[in-house]
Design an enzyme around this catalytic site. Structure first.
Site, PDB file in Angstrom:
ATOM      1  N   ASP A  34       0.884  -1.149   0.000  1.00 36.46           N
ATOM      2  CA  ASP A  34       0.000   0.000   0.000  1.00 36.46           C
ATOM      3  C   ASP A  34       0.934   1.214   0.000  1.00 36.46           C
ATOM      4  O   ASP A  34       2.141   1.089   0.246  1.00 36.46           O
ATOM      5  CB  ASP A  34      -0.876  -0.021   1.258  1.00 36.46           C
ATOM      6  CG  ASP A  34      -1.811   1.158   1.338  1.00 36.46           C
ATOM      7  OD1 ASP A  34      -2.282   1.627   0.288  1.00 36.46           O
ATOM      8  OD2 ASP A  34      -2.076   1.636   2.462  1.00 36.46           O
TER       9      ASP A  34
ATOM     10  N   ASP B 119      -0.097   5.077   0.961  1.00 35.78           N
ATOM     11  CA  ASP B 119      -0.346   6.081   2.002  1.00 35.78           C
ATOM     12  C   ASP B 119      -0.317   5.441   3.387  1.00 35.78           C
ATOM     13  O   ASP B 119      -1.020   4.470   3.651  1.00 35.78           O
ATOM     14  CB  ASP B 119      -1.696   6.753   1.766  1.00 35.78           C
ATOM     15  CG  ASP B 119      -1.735   7.457   0.426  1.00 35.78           C
ATOM     16  OD1 ASP B 119      -0.950   8.402   0.245  1.00 35.78           O
ATOM     17  OD2 ASP B 119      -2.526   7.057  -0.442  1.00 35.78           O
TER      18      ASP B 119
END
Length: 222
Positions: free
Chosen positions: A11, A13
């Site tokens: 991922d 953020d």
């Protein structure tokens, strides 16, 4: 029998970049324009969730009807607010230890991909000078399902050409982790919530991540 780690899917953020507060500020501006509440707890809960889902939720909190067209405009405006906030990002805005972690994975010959709901990930990876370290960056707009569906992680593994059970995936969002745990991938989570602690390897923050420990954890996977 010990397994060999061949790829790591990230991922973006809250895993590679310290953007959580910026997402909150951008979304809070939209919530304020609608006259609805949006808390830091909401921000964590909706982390990694597609923008449309977030706009639907904010609209549902509104005392008036919000049209689909208005939701689209609000979502685009949120994106503009966010891009203003991240415009001056540098490598120093990467989360602690992540540059070294990524560098050592790359040095070990492990493929890397990005599975983020954010369309701004390529822009920031370029600013950090590490975009070419990733052989695959999934375009979230080409997916049919958002997290917690595992589609984005499976798409990244397919793009890298690595079998799912030879991949690890790293998340800091509860929805994303739920998606990983629906796949044969080795789950790695960052954070202290009860759901995040269900990962096969959970760390409290990014500076606990090392390539050496990930390889050891993966090799000893039950």
């Amino acid at each position: 029998m010990k397994r060999t780690l061949k790829a790591v899917i990230f991922d973006f953020d809250g895993v590679i970049a310290d953007t959580v507060q910026h997402y909150y500020e951008a979304t809070k501006r939209i919530a304020d324009e609608l006259g609805v509440p949006f808390t830091t707890e909401d921000n964590l809960r909706f982390q990694g969730i597609p923008r449309k889902v977030l706009m639907d939720e904010l609209s549902n909190r509104c005392s008036r009807d919000v049209t689909e067209e208005e939701k689209l405009l609000l979502g685009n405006k949120k994106g503009e607010y966010y891009r203003e906030l991240i415009a001056e990002f540098t490598k120093g805005d990467m989360l602690p230890g992540m540059y070294e972690f990524l560098f050592n994975l790359k040095k070990s010959g492990i493929k890397m991909g990005i599975a983020s709901s954010s369309s701004n990930a390529p822009f920031l990876l370029e600013k950090f000078g590490i975009k070419d370290w990733f052989e695959c960056i999934v375009d979230p707009h080409k997916l049919t399902k958002g997290k917690p569906d595992p589609e984005i992680f499976l798409t990244a593994a397919d793009c890298l050409g690595i079998s799912y059970d030879s991949c690890a995936a790293v998340e800091d969002g509860e929805a994303g982790l739920k998606g990983i745990m629906k796949t044969p991938m080795f789950s790695v989570s960052i954070g202290n919530s009860a759901i995040l602690k269900q990962a096969e390897w959970n760390v409290p923050s990014t500076d606990f991540l090392t390539a050496e420990e990930l390889l050891r954890q993966f090799a000893n996977r039950k």
